[in-house]
Design an enzyme around this catalytic site. Structure first.
Site, PDB file in Angstrom:
ATOM      1  N   LYS A 159       0.778  -1.127  -0.062  1.00  0.00           N
ATOM      2  CA  LYS A 159       0.016  -0.032  -0.033  1.00  0.00           C
ATOM      3  C   LYS A 159       0.940   1.388   0.039  1.00  0.00           C
ATOM      4  O   LYS A 159       2.056   1.250   0.503  1.00  0.00           O
ATOM      5  CB  LYS A 159      -0.950   0.116   1.340  1.00  0.00           C
ATOM      6  CG  LYS A 159      -2.046   0.938   1.231  1.00  0.00           C
ATOM      7  CD  LYS A 159      -3.395   0.091   0.632  1.00  0.00           C
ATOM      8  CE  LYS A 159      -4.543   0.842   0.199  1.00  0.00           C
ATOM      9  NZ  LYS A 159      -5.808  -0.054  -0.062  1.00  0.00           N
ATOM     10  N   ASP A 199      -7.074   4.027  -4.556  1.00  0.00           N
ATOM     11  CA  ASP A 199      -7.880   3.904  -3.145  1.00  0.00           C
ATOM     12  C   ASP A 199      -8.288   5.328  -2.838  1.00  0.00           C
ATOM     13  O   ASP A 199      -8.753   6.244  -3.718  1.00  0.00           O
ATOM     14  CB  ASP A 199      -6.682   3.736  -1.780  1.00  0.00           C
ATOM     15  CG  ASP A 199      -7.290   3.186  -0.850  1.00  0.00           C
ATOM     16  OD1 ASP A 199      -7.671   2.078  -0.517  1.00  0.00           O
ATOM     17  OD2 ASP A 199      -7.442   3.674   0.208  1.00  0.00           O
TER      18      ASP A 199
END
Ligand code: GLU
Length: 444
Positions: A124, A164
């Site tokens: 991430k 995201d």
């Protein structure tokens, strides 16, 4: 392995990372029993090796705003685990982004990606840059500056970022464009790309649709379906929008949506036409959800309120982490809520999860029910490798099959003696076992 001991040790080593510790705590306690059935796991110290990311990149991003002022933000990429495939996971641009939040997301992503059945590790990244209120040019310059640093750490077989919160098709396009210039290669290094340059059909829809496909599976275990059910949705971004679309297609009634300022409550239901307005409002005008209340003359509650105190059969938290606490969970249950399917990552606090499990309602953690997004990212990677693109129908069918598969795996590993399915345990154990076995096989 004693979960408590491992956790205390992590708390000592990473004392300022509450979200990361929260995510780890949930997983450790739910895999403890299964883990301890395998003494070989402990020999390889798999638990620590799985909790601590392989590596963390942290860098400063310099960019110029429209006034010609030089601005700085922090940039990060967490490469958590690549035992089953290249690091894979989104990029978040939001003012709240910090190391703790990205570490929790990368940790969760590893188990989520394992559950998808596709060969993807977990990672991430992101920045504390907030796209809200920025011009298109500023966003482009920021994305380019971000990738100037990030670019050297990623690649189609190394680490494949995506979107995201705060990162959608526009941002992925700018990042991909810069990456392509740096490498002088056209590769599938980002997913969530535009349809004209390697993006997969159904990728924008995938997370929201997947949340509802998973919900359908959960309801089916009780002989129920969505027809006529009232649904709370929090958030109004990509996940919330497509979750709402799918709920409507399946005959449910969407009562609420929200943003960080507040929520709207439409007792008549957000129908197709009103939802089209939300798509336009959020994706084109990039406006706030309060505009909906003004246009359709319905209730709006501000001050960052969430919709959980309203009455509905089903709740789909699709906004962000820790947006639903224990008290709110209790209100939902008291109001007769039968199912919660998470679209965001870790939206329910540990206290909220306890309420759902104690009351034995259908409850699925994000790492199971929101895995549809990254699943179609995995399918985008496959299409890019083949240099082919599949039809929307084919991708949607595969997405549906993957969500069913994840559900089945959760049932397999999470069914309690009394027949209640603890999807938290099911997802954690199923996700963990595959990664653990792959790590074992590959040595230290
Ligand atoms: N950010 C999404 C998630 O939380 C998608 C990641 C991806 O497509 O790689 O799973």
């Amino acid at each position: 392995m004693k979960a408590e001991q491992v956790l205390n040790d992590l708390k000592r080593r990473f004392p300022n990372e509450p979200e990361y510790l929260q995510a780890v705590e949930e997983v450790l306690y739910s895999i403890e029993d299964e883990y301890n059935k395998h003494p070989e796991f402990d020999y390889y110290n798999l638990v620590e090796r799985l909790c601590i990311p392989d590596r963390v990149y942290e860098f400063r991003v310099n960019w110029m705003d429209d006034e010609g002022k030089i601005r700085t933000n922090m940039g990060y990429r967490i490469q958590h685990n690549n035992a089953i495939g290249p690091y894979k996971g989104g990029i978040r641009f939001h003012s709240s982004v910090n190391l703790s939040i990205l570490k929790f997301l990368a940790f969760e992503q590893t188990f989520k990606n394992s559950l998808t059945t596709l060969p993807m590790g977990g990672g991430k990244g992101g920045s504390d840059f907030s796209p809200r209120g920025k011009s298109d040019d500023e966003i482009m310059r920021f994305c380019q500056a971000f990738v100037l640093e990030l670019g050297r750490h990623i690649g189609p077989n190394t680490d494949v970022p995506a979107g995201d919160i705060g990162v959608g098709g526009r941002e992925v396009g700018y990042m991909f464009g810069m990456y392509k210039k740096l490498t002088r290669e056209f590769t599938g290094t980002f997913t969530g790309k535009g349809m004209e340059f390697g993006g997969s059909l159904i990728r924008p829809e995938a997370t929201g649709y997947g949340v509802v496909y998973f919900l359908q599976e959960m309801l089916a275990t009780k002989g129920l379906d969505l027809k006529g059910k009232s649904v709370h949705i929090s958030g109004s971004g990509n996940v919330a929008q497509y979750a709402a679309e799918k709920v409507l297609q399946l005959g449910g009634k969407v009562l609420t949506m929200s943003d960080s300022n507040g929520y709207i409550y439409d007792p008549d239901g957000i129908d197709e036409e009103k939802l089209a307005y939300i798509f336009q409002l959020k994706n084109v005008q990039r406006g706030r959800i309060i505009e909906y209340a003004k246009k359709y003359n319905c209730k709006y509650v501000g001050d960052g309120a969430k919709p959980w105190a309203e009455k509905a059969d089903i709740a789909l938290p699709c906004a962000t982490q820790n947006e639903l606490n224990g008290e709110q969970a209790q209100i939902l249950v008291n109001n007769g809520c039968i199912a919660v399917s998470e679209g965001a990552n870790m939206p329910s606090t540990p206290e909220a999860i306890k309420v759902f499990l104690d009351n034995k309602i259908l409850y699925s953690p994000g790492k199971a029910s929101n895995a549809g997004g990254v699943s179609v990212s995995g399918l985008e990677m496959s299409q890019n490798s083949e240099r082919l693109s599949w039809t929307a129908e084919e991708v949607d069918n595969r997405l549906h099959a993957i969500m069913k598969d994840i559900h089945e795996n959760c049932v397999k590993y999470g069914t309690c003696e009394d027949g209640y399915v603890n999807y938290v345990k099911g997802a954690n154990v199923a996700g963990f076992m595959k990664v653990a076995k792959a790590m074992m096989a590959q040595g230290i």
